[in-house]
Write an enzyme that holds these catalytic residues in place. Structure first.
Site, PDB file in Angstrom:
ATOM      1  N   ARG A  13       0.858  -1.176   0.000  1.00 26.31           N
ATOM      2  CA  ARG A  13       0.000   0.000   0.000  1.00 26.31           C
ATOM      3  C   ARG A  13       0.898   1.230   0.000  1.00 26.31           C
ATOM      4  O   ARG A  13       1.736   1.394   0.889  1.00 26.31           O
ATOM      5  CB  ARG A  13      -0.865   0.018   1.249  1.00 26.31           C
ATOM      6  CG  ARG A  13      -1.721   1.252   1.304  1.00 26.31           C
ATOM      7  CD  ARG A  13      -2.433   1.351   2.606  1.00 26.31           C
ATOM      8  NE  ARG A  13      -3.349   2.484   2.571  1.00 26.31           N
ATOM      9  CZ  ARG A  13      -4.121   2.812   3.578  1.00 26.31           C
ATOM     10  NH1 ARG A  13      -4.116   2.097   4.683  1.00 26.31           N
ATOM     11  NH2 ARG A  13      -4.914   3.847   3.488  1.00 26.31           N
ATOM     12  N   GLU A  33      -8.707  -3.401   2.479  1.00 29.48           N
ATOM     13  CA  GLU A  33      -7.696  -2.818   1.598  1.00 29.48           C
ATOM     14  C   GLU A  33      -6.660  -3.861   1.190  1.00 29.48           C
ATOM     15  O   GLU A  33      -6.160  -3.852   0.065  1.00 29.48           O
ATOM     16  CB  GLU A  33      -7.015  -1.634   2.302  1.00 29.48           C
ATOM     17  CG  GLU A  33      -7.963  -0.448   2.463  1.00 29.48           C
ATOM     18  CD  GLU A  33      -7.595   0.456   3.627  1.00 29.48           C
ATOM     19  OE1 GLU A  33      -7.453  -0.053   4.765  1.00 29.48           O
ATOM     20  OE2 GLU A  33      -7.457   1.668   3.418  1.00 29.48           O
TER      21      GLU A  33
END
Ligand code: ADP
Length: 397
Positions: free
Chosen positions: A94, A378
């Site tokens: 990420r 996520e």
């Protein structure tokens, strides 16, 4: 041997991770997930299996300081002992900021890494931590491909009018524009929502965690969001101010004699729920407190969430559904109820019992605007992007 995608989500004081089997073109399958938290003060390392049962929990003494690289070494050692049949095939990270250049997830080659480092000033609180594990893993894993998945990508195509500041053109051309963040979360929710509300076309998603933002999603695409150039814009957050009259920054500089570092500390670390309550940045603690300043911090947070539902509905010309997600959105029923009260006039008939039970639907059957609690993921979105970029998904789209 199971080939796995390792997902890394590194923050300033934590490192979350998850392992997925790429699954040859089908949805990645979760193998295990966990986190190292409080890594600079009193580290704790937890791994859970695919069903959420804790399989390992390690603690360090108070005052121990681990780097991201120490945490990754611990994770890889854990894998060598406890998951010896798993081979890391790829790593997905990420990364907060893709700037103007990176509109989609990308394999991290040397030149990409340099360009990502150049974006550090745009996300000083996140980007350095996001990037730290990339080098540490390259040192340990050699040529295993690594992929950057950006929080900005989902917003990359939003209309220019939502992306520009009213600044002189040369500033806009330098990249001083409203990017928007939490894109991996919004993308995940926008793919999930049709299972709940297939008819919803104009959707506001409120990602309310320690960092908090909201996004207007029309027909699956971001058209505006509350975060802008950096992740300090928009809603008040755990410790961040959210949107602030820039005149306050000038006042700090010119009248209070604060320097850039002191102002950064004020905007990012001393404000938000913590600053207003004087007690904590943790919504749970504020909801449990009798202190009027805690109640005021919650009220301020709720007010800004509600005000932005209105603003984002304007960006879409209406509102079909409102979704709450992330730590506060998924768990804080009183916050959801208070937001729903503010926005009832938009056509949201709230179901208090369903809200207290945690949803997923928290509006009545007849409500014109539906409201939902949908857990975000996520890490799964990162695994999907990583598989796609490297062709591990058999070309599935
Ligand atoms: P991040 O991933 O951005 O660190 P999270 O999405 O985990 O943050 O959200 C953290 C926030 O969620 C904290 O303010 C925490 O107090 C809040 N939270 C978590 N569980 C609850 C709960 N049961 N009730 C109220 N707030 C909660």
């Amino acid at each position: 041997m199971t080939d796995a995608i390792l997902v890394i989500n590194a923050g300033s004081s934590s490192l979350k991770f998850a392992g997925y089997a790429a699954n040859g073109g089908r949805e990645p399958v979760l193998l295990a997930a966990g986190k190292a938290e409080a890594i600079r003060t009193a580290p704790r390392f937890v791994v859970k299996d695919k069903d959420g049962a804790t399989v390992t929990e390690d603690h360090w003494r108070d005052g121990t300081e681990l780097s991201h690289s120490d945490c990754l070494a611990h994770l890889l050692d854990w894998m060598a002992t406890n998951a010896a049949d798993v081979r890391i095939q790829a790593v997905g990270h990420r990364i907060a900021h893709g700037g103007a250049d990176f509109r989609q997830a990308v394999r991290i080659e040397d030149d990409v890494m340099r360009r990502l480092e150049a974006l550090i000033p745009l996300a000083p609180l996140h980007q350095p931590h996001n990037l730290a594990p990339v080098q540490a893993l390259a040192d340990r894993l050699g040529d295993v491909p690594q992929v950057a998945c950006f929080d900005t990508s989902f917003h990359a195509d939003k209309p220019e009018v939502a992306a520009m500041f009213a600044l002189p053109r040369e500033m806009t051309e330098r990249g001083v524009r409203r990017y928007g963040f939490h894109g991996l979360s919004y993308e995940y929710i926008s793919r999930e929502l049709p299972r709940y509300a297939p008819e919803a076309s104009k959707v506001v998603v409120a990602h309310l965690g320690s960092g908090a933002s909201m996004c207007a999603i029309r027909d699956g695409r971001s058209v505006d969001s509350t975060m802008g150039f950096t992740a300090v814009d928009g809603l008040p957050m755990g410790t961040r101010t959210g949107a602030l009259d820039p005149g306050v920054v000038l006042y700090c500089l010119q009248e209070l004699g604060m320097d850039a570092a002191a102002i950064e500390d004020l905007l990012y670390r001393r404000s938000g729920l913590l600053g207003v309550s004087g007690i904590s940045n943790d919504m749970r603690r504020l909801l449990d407190s009798d202190d009027p300043h805690a109640a005021q911090a919650v009220d301020l947070f709720v007010y800004h969430v509600a005000r932005n539902v209105g603003a984002l509905a304007v960006a879409m010309g209406g509102l079909d559904a409102l979704v709450f997600t992330a730590g506060i959105g998924e768990n804080a029923a009183p916050v959801r109820a208070a937001v729903a009260e503010w926005v009832a006039w938009l056509g949201l008939a709230f179901d208090a019992d369903a809200n207290a039970a945690g949803g997923p639907r928290i509006s009545t059957d007849g409500s014109r605007v539906s409201a939902w609690v949908i857990p975000t993921d996520e890490e799964r979105m990162i695994a999907r992007h990583t598989a796609r970029v490297l062709g591990l998904d058999g070309g599935a789209r």
